[in-house]
Design an enzyme around this catalytic site. Sequence first.
Site, PDB file in Angstrom:
ATOM      1  CD  GLU A  76      -2.563   1.357   2.602  1.00  0.00           C
ATOM      2  OE1 GLU A  76      -3.562   2.070   2.738  1.00  0.00           O
ATOM      3  OE2 GLU A  76      -2.214   0.630   3.585  1.00  0.00           O
ATOM      4  CG  ASP A  77       1.511   2.987   3.319  1.00  0.00           C
ATOM      5  OD1 ASP A  77       0.421   3.568   2.811  1.00  0.00           O
ATOM      6  OD2 ASP A  77       1.374   2.760   4.412  1.00  0.00           O
TER       7      ASP A  77
END
Length: 712
Positions: A76-77
């Site tokens: 996700e990051d």
Amino acid sequence: MISAEDLVALVRNYNPKTNAKLIHAAYDYGCKMHEGQLRHSGEPYFTHPVAVAAILTEQQLDDATIVTALLHDTIEDTKSTYSEVSRLFGDEVAVLVDGVTKLTNLQLSSSETKQAENFRKLFMAMSRDLRVILVKLADRLHNMRTIKAMRQDKQIQKARETMDIFAPLAGRMGMQWMREELEDLAFRVLNPEGRASIIRRFITLQKEAGDVIHRITSDMRGELDKAGIEAEVFGRAKKPYSIWRKMQEKEMGFSRLSDIYGFRVITRSEMDCYLALGAIHQRWRAVPGRFKDYVSQPKSNGYRSIHTTVSGRDGKRVEVQIRTRQMHDVAETGVAAHWSYRDGVRSVNPFAVDPAKWIASLTEQFDGEEDHDAFLEAVKLEMYTDQVFCFTPKGDVVKLPRGGTPLDFAYAIHTRIGSGCVGAKVDGLRVPLWTRLKNGQSVDIIVAEGQTPQATWLDIATTGKAKSAIRRALREANRERYIKLGHELARSAFENVGKKASDKALERAARTMRLEDADELLARLGSAELTTREVVQAVYPDLAPRDTNEVEPKRAVVGLSHGQGFTRALCCQPLPGERIVGITQRGRGVIVHAIDCAALVDFEDQPTRWLDLNWAEGSHPAGYTVTLELTMGNDAGVLGRICTLIGEQKANISDMQFADRKPDFYRVVLDVDMRDAGHLHSLTSALEAERDVASVIRRRDPTLAAVPTAAE
């Protein structure tokens, strides 16, 4: 931050055969991917995944789950991808990391419709692999432990989401320790004054009574030793939020709460559990109605324990839980016990439930529910509830949530039996359908041909299954009437914003709200499942009906015939926000009662006089009188402070009487004008937090019923 070697050591404590090389590789990869990223506190971001992994080692989980925790934010990051994680750490880890990523992207605290959809996705993710939610819960726990670094508005949002969703979910999974910590951390954000008040009172209690826990623990150990039972005994004070919740549920002050201490007895065998119970009951008096045997009737998440409450030293009530070590392991880790490792192999715990079967039983009743709001209500009901076990006349066991009624029992057996229910017998005695069932009771449902669900049943039923079935039946039976009423409500609401409730506008509103067609929208509007505000805003988001903010007192109740007046019953003094029902009376219109009013039992055999009513949507004026009884210290300035406090809560005292006056305390009966149930809750919470107030009781007197009992 915990080093890779220290993390491996934590895993090796319970799994000597752990794949240390895999954990080291995941640690190094995660550290590299998150390099340069910082948390709100200013710490390196990778401290968070490491802390999540450490939390999961406390539950003795497998290597794949620990590695997932280290990598749960990489896809996700960071620039990491699913294919790269799969190539480096295997398909199992990649699927788990992807599942956690998708859960993180769900906005569980968003609007009701979207929230219901996201709950469906959450349950789908859980059904594929329950370890996904275990990582997410540990992720939320660490975020709540470090929440002070966030903005105040974000703290409140996360705390509410934790209290509404993640804490109950942890409890439903049997992870009681995590539920309690999540609740307490959220409580610290949402109501710091209330939490501080509970802690202050605990400190005062300890100063007055000394170390109660140590004394009672020693007494219990002595009794068990005398009986020749080998067991461990632990004691603790209950968490601040647990005490606060009991104060709200029982409507009593801290000083009147009894079981604020809990004790656990861990025995060597199941037989010793019952022997320990006998020894404790022989030494201390058992409190009637406070015994539960979850050993012979386990909860659906595998929880087994004997619960009893006894009057201990100095007459103080204490709760005692008795279970074996294996039962205790499941009680601590719940469904997670299925993956626990000991000595390098999967721990075989006979009391751990199969996660696939558990999640299947949890989601089965939600699969066929198309209504977003009904689905959401059912999920939350199931997550928040404990269980009671009742018996059919043939001896079959039926599990219901705590607070379940004979109506829930009937629908749990079969929808046809629920829909045809006309009465019930509990332990051979005829009881009202709204009776709250208790553990071990025998329930006999009385059915009749031609009976159909009544609108008032929605206020009686507590299970999602019963409520869904009742709503479906009512919608079909009253569809034409609801459509006609909904059309009038829509016409009036659209005119208030200068628009017309045209067929095109209603079709557009139905599409926006994801309903089948305009008739379905009107039917739900007429049955009060939708509000006029929601319908207007679905077409004109920037407009709001002008008359839905403030409610005129004469239009406060919805469901009356044209020109029909109403009166609030003096016996129960119902407030906006509370479930209500109307009783018709010739020459006096309709008397409005709270659904749980004891006076309603007099009208059980007069169904034609009952009306299904709702409070109008919007802000009600502070004109609804409620009678409160306060017991407070008889010191200078106390009464003045209480009156000032009531004024600060925007409430008005319309009458005051001294019921009892003693040298050290007095009881005062106040008539206070309130807006709604939420206003009353805020006022009583503020009063109970006042140090000189011993108790706050809402007075309800069935003898003041405004309706005669004779049939008309």
